[in-house]
Write a protein that holds these residues in place. Structure first.
Motif, PDB file in Angstrom:
ATOM      1  N   ARG A  93       0.840  -1.208   0.000  1.00 12.14           N
ATOM      2  CA  ARG A  93       0.000   0.000   0.000  1.00 12.14           C
ATOM      3  C   ARG A  93       0.865   1.245   0.000  1.00 12.14           C
ATOM      4  N   TRP A  94       0.304   2.301  -0.595  1.00 11.56           N
ATOM      5  CA  TRP A  94       0.857   3.648  -0.459  1.00 11.56           C
ATOM      6  C   TRP A  94       0.094   4.317   0.671  1.00 11.56           C
ATOM      7  N   LEU A  95       0.813   4.852   1.623  1.00 13.65           N
ATOM      8  CA  LEU A  95       0.199   5.518   2.766  1.00 13.65           C
ATOM      9  C   LEU A  95       0.527   7.007   2.712  1.00 13.65           C
ATOM     10  N   VAL A  96      -0.468   7.825   2.948  1.00 13.69           N
ATOM     11  CA  VAL A  96      -0.251   9.265   3.072  1.00 13.69           C
ATOM     12  C   VAL A  96      -0.308   9.579   4.569  1.00 13.69           C
ATOM     13  N   VAL A  97       0.868   9.862   5.127  1.00 12.87           N
ATOM     14  CA  VAL A  97       0.988  10.073   6.568  1.00 12.87           C
ATOM     15  C   VAL A  97       1.001  11.573   6.851  1.00 12.87           C
ATOM     16  N   PRO A  98      -0.016  12.081   7.552  1.00  6.94           N
ATOM     17  CA  PRO A  98       0.025  13.500   7.933  1.00  6.94           C
ATOM     18  C   PRO A  98       1.072  13.694   9.032  1.00  6.94           C
ATOM     19  N   ILE A  99       1.891  14.728   8.888  1.00  2.00           N
ATOM     20  CA  ILE A  99       2.944  14.943   9.874  1.00  2.00           C
ATOM     21  C   ILE A  99       2.793  16.320  10.508  1.00  2.00           C
ATOM     22  N   ALA A 100       3.092  16.358  11.797  1.00  2.00           N
ATOM     23  CA  ALA A 100       3.010  17.609  12.552  1.00  2.00           C
ATOM     24  C   ALA A 100       4.392  18.228  12.764  1.00  2.00           C
ATOM     25  N   LEU A 101       5.439  17.527  12.337  1.00  2.00           N
ATOM     26  CA  LEU A 101       6.790  18.056  12.467  1.00  2.00           C
ATOM     27  C   LEU A 101       6.941  19.276  11.572  1.00  2.00           C
ATOM     28  N   THR A 102       7.707  20.266  12.027  1.00  2.00           N
ATOM     29  CA  THR A 102       7.814  21.506  11.256  1.00  2.00           C
ATOM     30  C   THR A 102       9.201  21.770  10.707  1.00  2.00           C
ATOM     31  N   ILE A 114      11.843   5.792   8.544  1.00  2.40           N
ATOM     32  CA  ILE A 114      10.885   4.931   7.847  1.00  2.40           C
ATOM     33  C   ILE A 114      11.595   4.133   6.759  1.00  2.40           C
ATOM     34  N   SER A 115      12.504   4.772   6.034  1.00  5.43           N
ATOM     35  CA  SER A 115      13.218   4.079   4.965  1.00  5.43           C
ATOM     36  C   SER A 115      14.214   3.054   5.507  1.00  5.43           C
ATOM     37  N   LEU A 116      14.764   3.282   6.687  1.00  5.22           N
ATOM     38  CA  LEU A 116      15.696   2.320   7.281  1.00  5.22           C
ATOM     39  C   LEU A 116      14.993   1.051   7.747  1.00  5.22           C
ATOM     40  N   THR A 117      13.732   1.159   8.061  1.00  2.00           N
ATOM     41  CA  THR A 117      12.980   0.005   8.549  1.00  2.00           C
ATOM     42  C   THR A 117      12.573  -0.857   7.362  1.00  2.00           C
ATOM     43  N   PRO A 118      13.039  -2.098   7.286  1.00  2.00           N
ATOM     44  CA  PRO A 118      12.695  -2.958   6.145  1.00  2.00           C
ATOM     45  C   PRO A 118      11.192  -3.119   5.990  1.00  2.00           C
ATOM     46  N   GLY A 119      10.754  -3.089   4.752  1.00  2.00           N
ATOM     47  CA  GLY A 119       9.339  -3.237   4.442  1.00  2.00           C
ATOM     48  C   GLY A 119       8.632  -1.917   4.232  1.00  2.00           C
ATOM     49  N   THR A 120       9.284  -0.811   4.548  1.00  2.00           N
ATOM     50  CA  THR A 120       8.697   0.502   4.310  1.00  2.00           C
ATOM     51  C   THR A 120       9.747   1.416   3.692  1.00  2.00           C
ATOM     52  N   VAL A 121       9.272   2.354   2.895  1.00  2.00           N
ATOM     53  CA  VAL A 121      10.165   3.357   2.320  1.00  2.00           C
ATOM     54  C   VAL A 121       9.379   4.646   2.156  1.00  2.00           C
ATOM     55  N   SER A 122       9.982   5.744   2.583  1.00  2.00           N
ATOM     56  CA  SER A 122       9.334   7.038   2.373  1.00  2.00           C
ATOM     57  C   SER A 122       9.799   7.553   1.019  1.00  2.00           C
ATOM     58  N   VAL A 125       7.762  14.036   0.198  1.00  2.00           N
ATOM     59  CA  VAL A 125       7.159  14.936   1.168  1.00  2.00           C
ATOM     60  C   VAL A 125       6.349  15.943   0.371  1.00  2.00           C
ATOM     61  N   SER A 126       5.148  16.243   0.826  1.00  2.00           N
ATOM     62  CA  SER A 126       4.317  17.204   0.105  1.00  2.00           C
ATOM     63  C   SER A 126       4.987  18.575   0.080  1.00  2.00           C
ATOM     64  N   ALA A 127       4.596  19.401  -0.874  1.00  2.00           N
ATOM     65  CA  ALA A 127       5.211  20.722  -1.045  1.00  2.00           C
ATOM     66  C   ALA A 127       5.066  21.583   0.213  1.00  2.00           C
ATOM     67  N   ASP A 128       3.971  21.437   0.931  1.00  2.00           N
ATOM     68  CA  ASP A 128       3.775  22.229   2.147  1.00  2.00           C
ATOM     69  C   ASP A 128       4.402  21.575   3.381  1.00  2.00           C
ATOM     70  N   GLY A 129       4.976  20.368   3.222  1.00  2.00           N
ATOM     71  CA  GLY A 129       5.644  19.704   4.329  1.00  2.00           C
ATOM     72  C   GLY A 129       4.709  19.113   5.355  1.00  2.00           C
ATOM     73  N   ARG A 130       3.447  18.898   5.004  1.00  2.00           N
ATOM     74  CA  ARG A 130       2.479  18.386   5.982  1.00  2.00           C
ATOM     75  C   ARG A 130       2.138  16.914   5.796  1.00  2.00           C
ATOM     76  N   PHE A 131       2.611  16.306   4.697  1.00  2.00           N
ATOM     77  CA  PHE A 131       2.302  14.902   4.432  1.00  2.00           C
ATOM     78  C   PHE A 131       3.547  14.185   3.922  1.00  2.00           C
ATOM     79  N   LEU A 132       3.639  12.921   4.296  1.00  2.00           N
ATOM     80  CA  LEU A 132       4.745  12.078   3.861  1.00  2.00           C
ATOM     81  C   LEU A 132       4.148  10.878   3.129  1.00  2.00           C
ATOM     82  N   LEU A 133       4.644  10.605   1.931  1.00  2.00           N
ATOM     83  CA  LEU A 133       4.173   9.468   1.154  1.00  2.00           C
ATOM     84  C   LEU A 133       5.069   8.275   1.460  1.00  2.00           C
ATOM     85  N   VAL A 134       4.472   7.200   1.942  1.00  2.00           N
ATOM     86  CA  VAL A 134       5.216   6.018   2.381  1.00  2.00           C
ATOM     87  C   VAL A 134       4.677   4.793   1.662  1.00  2.00           C
TER      88      VAL A 134
END
Length: 162
Positions: A93-102, A114-122, A125-134
């Motif tokens: 699956r592609w996951l859209v993770v909302p992030i609160a980090l600024t 996320i990329s270091l953890t096997p089975g997932t890769v980021s 990052v959205s242009a506004d920095g509020r979402f991460l595609l994983v």
């Protein structure tokens, strides 16, 4: 007053990496690595005007421990998936993770974790920095996986970069 070590963590990392690349520890290697560790942060200081404040104590050590354990566990899970499951049975699956980090440094650290953890890769990052595609290799419940990323990694990074 300017500090002798504007980025102490960077200086320590440079020295350690230099010694690892040398593949053995000698007095000359330590001296040369120390020179690089002192000079390079001074030259790069203008490129870090808004250096983020990080807490390298309990929160960082806890985060590091969680990430290392997750990497080991994920290695076994991915091996099990590859060895005992057919490709068509995987629930990638592609996951859209909302992030609160600024800060860009915190977002980069989350994406790297996320990329270091096997089975997932980021992957983005959205242009506004509020979402991460994983991309995740096998996900039964998308909402649960997003909640896991936010609680295990993002919440800890918020404490570290506070």
């Amino acid at each position: 007053m300017k500090r002798v070590l504007p980025h102490p963590a960077l200086s320590a990392m440079l020295l350690i990496v230099w010694l690892l690349m040398a593949n053995h520890i000698t007095v000359g290697g330590i001296v040369l690595g120390g020179i690089f560790a002192l000079i390079l942060p001074k030259f790069t200081q203008p490129f870090w005007p808004d250096r983020p404040r990080m807490r390298f104590r309990r929160a960082f050590l806890g985060y590091l421990a969680i990430v290392l354990v997750d990497i080991v566990v994920a290695n076994f899970e991915v091996a099990r998936l590859i060895l005992f499951r057919r490709n068509r049975d995987l629930r990638a699956r592609w996951l859209v993770v909302p992030i609160a980090l600024t800060t860009p440094e915190a977002i980069t650290m989350l994406a790297g974790t996320i990329s270091l953890t096997p089975g997932t890769v980021s992957s983005d990052v959205s242009a506004d920095g509020r979402f991460l595609l994983v991309h995740a290799l096998d996900v039964a419940d998308e909402a649960a996986e997003i909640a896991r990323i936010k609680s295990r990694y993002e919440a800890r990074l918020q404490r570290i970069f506070a």
